[in-house]
Design an enzyme around this catalytic site. Structure first.
Site, mmCIF file in Angstrom:
data_model
loop_
_atom_site.group_PDB
_atom_site.id
_atom_site.type_symbol
_atom_site.label_atom_id
_atom_site.label_comp_id
_atom_site.label_asym_id
_atom_site.label_seq_id
_atom_site.Cartn_x
_atom_site.Cartn_y
_atom_site.Cartn_z
ATOM 1 N N LYS A 53 0.844 -1.208 0.000
ATOM 2 C CA LYS A 53 0.000 0.000 0.000
ATOM 3 C C LYS A 53 0.874 1.250 0.000
ATOM 4 O O LYS A 53 0.605 2.198 -0.738
ATOM 5 C CB LYS A 53 -0.940 -0.017 1.222
ATOM 6 C CG LYS A 53 -2.058 -1.028 1.050
ATOM 7 C CD LYS A 53 -2.819 -1.320 2.333
ATOM 8 C CE LYS A 53 -3.794 -2.477 2.081
ATOM 9 N NZ LYS A 53 -4.435 -2.989 3.285
ATOM 10 N N GLN A 97 -4.501 -1.633 9.528
ATOM 11 C CA GLN A 97 -4.376 -2.968 8.951
ATOM 12 C C GLN A 97 -4.942 -4.029 9.907
ATOM 13 O O GLN A 97 -4.596 -4.055 11.083
ATOM 14 C CB GLN A 97 -2.893 -3.261 8.631
ATOM 15 C CG GLN A 97 -2.672 -4.561 7.892
ATOM 16 C CD GLN A 97 -3.303 -4.579 6.503
ATOM 17 O OE1 GLN A 97 -3.188 -3.633 5.743
ATOM 18 N NE2 GLN A 97 -3.998 -5.659 6.175
ATOM 19 N N ASP A 120 -11.241 2.823 3.784
ATOM 20 C CA ASP A 120 -11.481 1.376 3.672
ATOM 21 C C ASP A 120 -12.979 1.097 3.559
ATOM 22 O O ASP A 120 -13.380 0.006 3.142
ATOM 23 C CB ASP A 120 -10.940 0.667 4.927
ATOM 24 C CG ASP A 120 -9.758 -0.224 4.619
ATOM 25 O OD1 ASP A 120 -9.529 -0.513 3.433
ATOM 26 O OD2 ASP A 120 -9.066 -0.630 5.570
#
Ligand code: NAP
Length: 283
Positions: A53, A97, A120
């Site tokens: 990422k 994460q 997200d």
């Protein structure tokens, strides 16, 4: 092989080029899009995802901040760090994460991220926006699947789409996005007694299960679009999806490979959401 391959790698490159242009235009107007990525603990797979990422940000001109914390970080300290990032004008997206260490409640963490920075798309508010058809951040994996389907040029209006899997992060938002695109949607799961009964009627199948060979050739309608979200290992340890690719490709009209299908799109849509968040601030 009769099916056309839908390359997530190629589509990602195309979309990332657009992200680079949008990021450059934003930077020229004084707003550099910024993503904060938080990693707690030493999970090796998470470390790889986070690295990818951060690299994708660097490749497209998106500023990224990687914050790594020891697995012993308290939930209180993590939430305080997220609140600080919520208030940081250089940050337009915050990603924590998963999975988190067991002593940290994942939903509490997600709900602490400001809705305007939830790139997200995992918060209850973002899920509600999707449910209600309101603007908001769409979860990256199903959003990427929609882009892959759109790339076929097939209009989903009046088509029957079957989603296999009903997780909050993939299956359920996928079904809502397909519904928004005017498909007739069926959602199957582990208690569905005869999966093939449904998939054989489907013009589009999205498999998001996490078990190889869940979708076999005899379960697919000729000409269907098959999107494989699954990430599994075969007996030789090679990455494979949920679909029996070697046989299904002779029946389907379009098919995504694993690797090189949905995987690259997930990170790409994270970049898209981050740039969109910065554009909202700039405008
Ligand atoms: P998950 O939370 O474990 O959900 C799996 C879903 O599959 C559940 O809804 C489950 O049903 C259903 N299921 C299990 N066995 C089934 C069966 N035999 N028949 C029909 N449905 C069945 O997994 P997830 O997070 O959604 O991820 C699914 C897969 O996608 C995994 O392989 C994951 O690694 C992969 N993934 C890939 C990406 C990417 O970027 N490529 C991103 C996210 C996920 P129940 O609800 O009844 O248990």
């Amino acid at each position: 092989m009769s099916a056309q391959l839908i390359s997530g790698t190629a589509l990602s490159q195309q979309i990332r080029a657009e992200v680079s242009q949008r990021a450059a235009a934003l930077a020229a107007s004084g707003v550099k899009p910024g993503l904060a990525v938080i990693l707690v603990g030493e999970d090796p797979a998470s470390a790889v995802y986070v690295r990818n990422k951060v690299k994708a940000c660097a490749d497209t001109g998106v500023h990224s901040v990687l914050e790594k914390y020891d697995a012993s970080l308290s939930e209180t300290d993590l939430l305080a760090r997220i609140r600080a990032l919520n208030d940081d004008p250089a940050i337009h997206g915050i990603l924590v994460q998963m999975p988190l260490p067991r002593h940290i409640h994942p939903q509490r963490v997600i709900e602490t991220i400001s809705t305007t920075k939830d790139v997200d798309g995992y918060s209850v508010r973002s899920a509600g926006d999707l449910m209600a058809g309101l603007p908001g951040f769409r979860p990256c994996t199903p959003y990427g699947c929609m882009k892959l389907i759109e790339s076929t040029g097939v209009d989903l209006r009046g088509k029957h789409a079957v989603v296999i899997g009903r997780s909050n992060t993939v299956g359920k938002p996928m079904a809502l996005l397909l519904l928004q695109a005017n498909a007739t949607v069926t959602v199957c799961h582990s208690a569905t007694p005869d999966l093939g009964l449904f998939t054989r009627q489907a013009d589009v199948v999205v498999a998001a299960v996490g078990r190889r060979d869940t979708l076999t050739a005899e379960m697919v309608k000729p000409g269907a679009i098959v999107i494989d979200v699954g990430m599994n290992r075969d007996d030789a340890g090679k990455l494979c999806g949920d679909v029996d690719f070697d046989r299904v490709k002779d029946v389907a009209g379009w098919i995504t490979p694993v690797p090189g299908g949905v995987g690259p799109m997930t990170i790409t849509m994270l970049l898209v959401n981050t740039v969109e968040s910065a554009e909202r601030v700039a405008n």
